[in-house]
Design a protein around this motif. Structure first.
Motif, short mmCIF file in Angstrom:
data_model
loop_
_atom_site.label_atom_id
_atom_site.label_comp_id
_atom_site.label_asym_id
_atom_site.label_seq_id
_atom_site.Cartn_x
_atom_site.Cartn_y
_atom_site.Cartn_z
N LEU A 225 32.74 46.72 15.24
CA LEU A 225 31.98 46.48 16.45
C LEU A 225 32.19 47.22 17.57
CD1 LEU A 225 31.70 42.52 15.90
CD2 LEU A 225 29.95 44.18 15.41
N GLY A 226 33.40 47.72 17.58
CA GLY A 226 33.82 48.82 18.78
C GLY A 226 33.32 49.96 18.55
N GLY A 227 33.08 50.36 17.42
CA GLY A 227 32.53 51.95 17.26
C GLY A 227 33.33 53.04 17.64
N GLY A 228 34.74 52.75 17.38
CA GLY A 228 35.41 53.77 17.54
C GLY A 228 35.88 53.74 19.29
N LYS A 229 35.19 52.92 20.23
CA LYS A 229 35.58 53.27 21.55
C LYS A 229 36.55 51.85 21.85
CE LYS A 229 31.02 55.03 22.40
NZ LYS A 229 29.70 54.84 23.19
N VAL A 230 36.77 51.06 21.01
CA VAL A 230 37.67 49.71 21.41
C VAL A 230 38.78 49.67 20.42
CG1 VAL A 230 37.94 47.29 22.01
CG2 VAL A 230 35.69 48.58 22.56
N PHE A 231 40.01 50.41 20.72
CA PHE A 231 41.05 50.53 19.75
C PHE A 231 41.89 49.32 19.98
CE2 PHE A 231 39.65 54.50 18.94
CZ PHE A 231 39.86 55.04 17.66
N PHE A 232 42.50 48.72 18.88
CA PHE A 232 43.40 47.98 18.73
C PHE A 232 44.64 48.48 18.12
CE2 PHE A 232 41.97 43.14 18.84
CZ PHE A 232 41.06 43.50 20.12
N VAL A 233 45.80 47.86 18.40
CA VAL A 233 47.13 48.41 17.68
C VAL A 233 46.90 48.65 16.11
CG1 VAL A 233 49.78 48.10 17.26
CG2 VAL A 233 48.30 47.60 19.41
N GLY A 234 46.14 47.62 15.66
CA GLY A 234 45.87 47.79 13.97
C GLY A 234 45.27 49.13 13.78
N ASN A 235 44.06 49.41 14.71
CA ASN A 235 43.43 50.76 14.47
C ASN A 235 44.28 52.04 14.81
OD1 ASN A 235 41.32 49.03 16.21
ND2 ASN A 235 40.90 49.66 14.19
N ALA A 252 57.40 53.17 14.75
CA ALA A 252 57.73 52.66 16.24
C ALA A 252 56.72 51.90 16.79
CB ALA A 252 58.10 53.76 17.03
N VAL A 253 55.43 52.10 16.39
CA VAL A 253 54.33 51.12 17.12
C VAL A 253 54.31 49.89 16.64
CG1 VAL A 253 51.95 51.08 17.28
CG2 VAL A 253 52.86 53.10 17.61
N ALA A 254 54.73 49.92 14.88
CA ALA A 254 54.73 48.54 14.50
C ALA A 254 56.02 47.95 14.97
CB ALA A 254 54.90 48.97 13.07
N VAL A 255 57.03 48.28 15.09
CA VAL A 255 58.23 47.59 15.50
C VAL A 255 57.94 47.22 16.88
CG1 VAL A 255 60.70 47.92 16.36
CG2 VAL A 255 59.94 48.87 14.31
N ALA A 256 57.16 47.75 17.74
CA ALA A 256 56.98 47.45 19.14
C ALA A 256 56.17 46.04 19.15
CB ALA A 256 56.33 48.48 20.00
N LEU A 257 55.18 46.12 18.26
CA LEU A 257 54.20 45.22 17.95
C LEU A 257 54.85 43.84 17.49
CD1 LEU A 257 51.23 44.19 18.07
CD2 LEU A 257 50.97 44.99 15.56
N VAL A 258 55.96 44.21 16.71
CA VAL A 258 56.57 42.87 15.98
C VAL A 258 57.52 42.45 17.09
CG1 VAL A 258 58.49 42.00 14.43
CG2 VAL A 258 56.60 43.90 13.81
N VAL A 259 58.22 43.19 17.94
CA VAL A 259 58.78 42.74 19.02
C VAL A 259 57.96 41.82 19.91
CG1 VAL A 259 59.98 43.06 21.08
CG2 VAL A 259 60.48 44.43 19.03
#
Length: 285
Positions: A225-235, A252-259
């Motif tokens: 639904l974001g069409g590549g214009k709305v990115f989440f950390v999962g993307n 490193a991105v995953a660790v930051a998200l976990v924290v």
């Protein structure tokens, strides 16, 4: 005797503890180790010890910003819709119809979230709701591929997960408290604020935390639904691990998200200790 009970308890907990270590702690340890490494020449992971990946986290600022903005907003929007629905199901509806209505709430889960998200592409696209609004003079309204579209998909997709914890909390509410409040002349709105809402807070907190944690790792709804214009950390994680194959930076991105999630869960646990058994200071003044 106490020693025997202690050994029996440890024996019973050992299988669950091993599964917990193998399925949760071990993968997290691997991700943590990878986050200090480097991207190899052919992609993937190269051993090393460096903080460069963490220093590069601002490069994914947009993904973190979108996630930490839309996830709380989506959680709040789902709560505002779910609470009246759960209240109606638990307090107002005839018991003969409860089962049917609860089934209707969960029916969307019988269909893949992928199919349901694609349905919203049509509804929010040029031939859907915008075309309908254009007939009333609201032309050139763009809904698809926007944060609004992502929020609609989030609320629609996760609403049942918010409804059921609140419903369970309200279902356990002692109706005699509301009757006593009415007998004492308490206005309905005050009875709701001082009795119903405090006693339903465990369900509100549980539903909010369940939805929020899942949204923090969401990637499908923003992608569609974001069409590549709305990115989440999962993307961002999908891109780093599967496309650019930069496993070190992705870790490193995953660790930051976990924290971030651990901080939120800590706040949740503290709030749950306060409301977990209901409030003892419920009053009718």
């Amino acid at each position: 005797m106490a020693m025997t009970q202690s050994k029996a308890r440890a024996l019973l907990l050992t299988p669950a503890g091993l599964w917990y270590a193998a399925l949760l702690l071990l993968p997290l340890a691997v991700v943590l180790i990878f986050s200090f490494g480097e991207r190899s020449a052919v992609g993937g992971y190269a051993p090393g010890f460096s903080l460069d990946q963490y220093a590069n986290l601002p490069a994914r600022f947009a993904a973190f910003y979108n996630t930490l903005t839309l996830a709380p907003v989506g959680t709040m929007a789902a709560l505002l819709i779910a609470y009246p629905l759960a209240y109606f199901l638990a307090v107002k509806v005839d018991p003969r119809w409860k089962t049917l209505l609860l089934v209707l709430v969960i029916v969307p889960f019988w269909t893949s979230i992928l199919i349901r998200s694609y349905a919203w592409i049509f509804l929010l696209g040029g031939k859907g709701i915008p075309a309908l609004l254009a007939a009333f003079g609201l032309e050139d309204l763009r809904l698809i591929n926007t944060p609004f579209a992502v929020l609609v998909g989030i609320v629609y997709g996760y609403l049942p997960l918010m409804v059921f914890p609140i419903y369970v909390a309200l279902e356990k509410l002692d109706k005699r408290l509301l009757e006593a409040a009415a007998d004492l002349g308490t206005p309905p709105w005050r009875a709701f604020v001082q009795i119903t809402l405090p006693l339903s807070m465990p369900g509100v907190l549980t539903g909010s935390m369940l939805v929020f944690i899942l949204l923090m790792g969401e990637f499908l709804i923003p992608s569609i639904l974001g069409g590549g214009k709305v990115f989440f950390v999962g993307n961002a994680l999908v891109d780093l691990f599967l496309q650019s194959r930069n496993w070190a930076f992705g870790s490193a991105v995953a660790v930051a998200l976990v924290v971030i999630m651990l901080i939120v869960v800590g706040i949740y646990a503290r709030a749950l200790r306060r409301f977990g058994t209901g409030r003892d200071d419920v009053g009718l003044m």
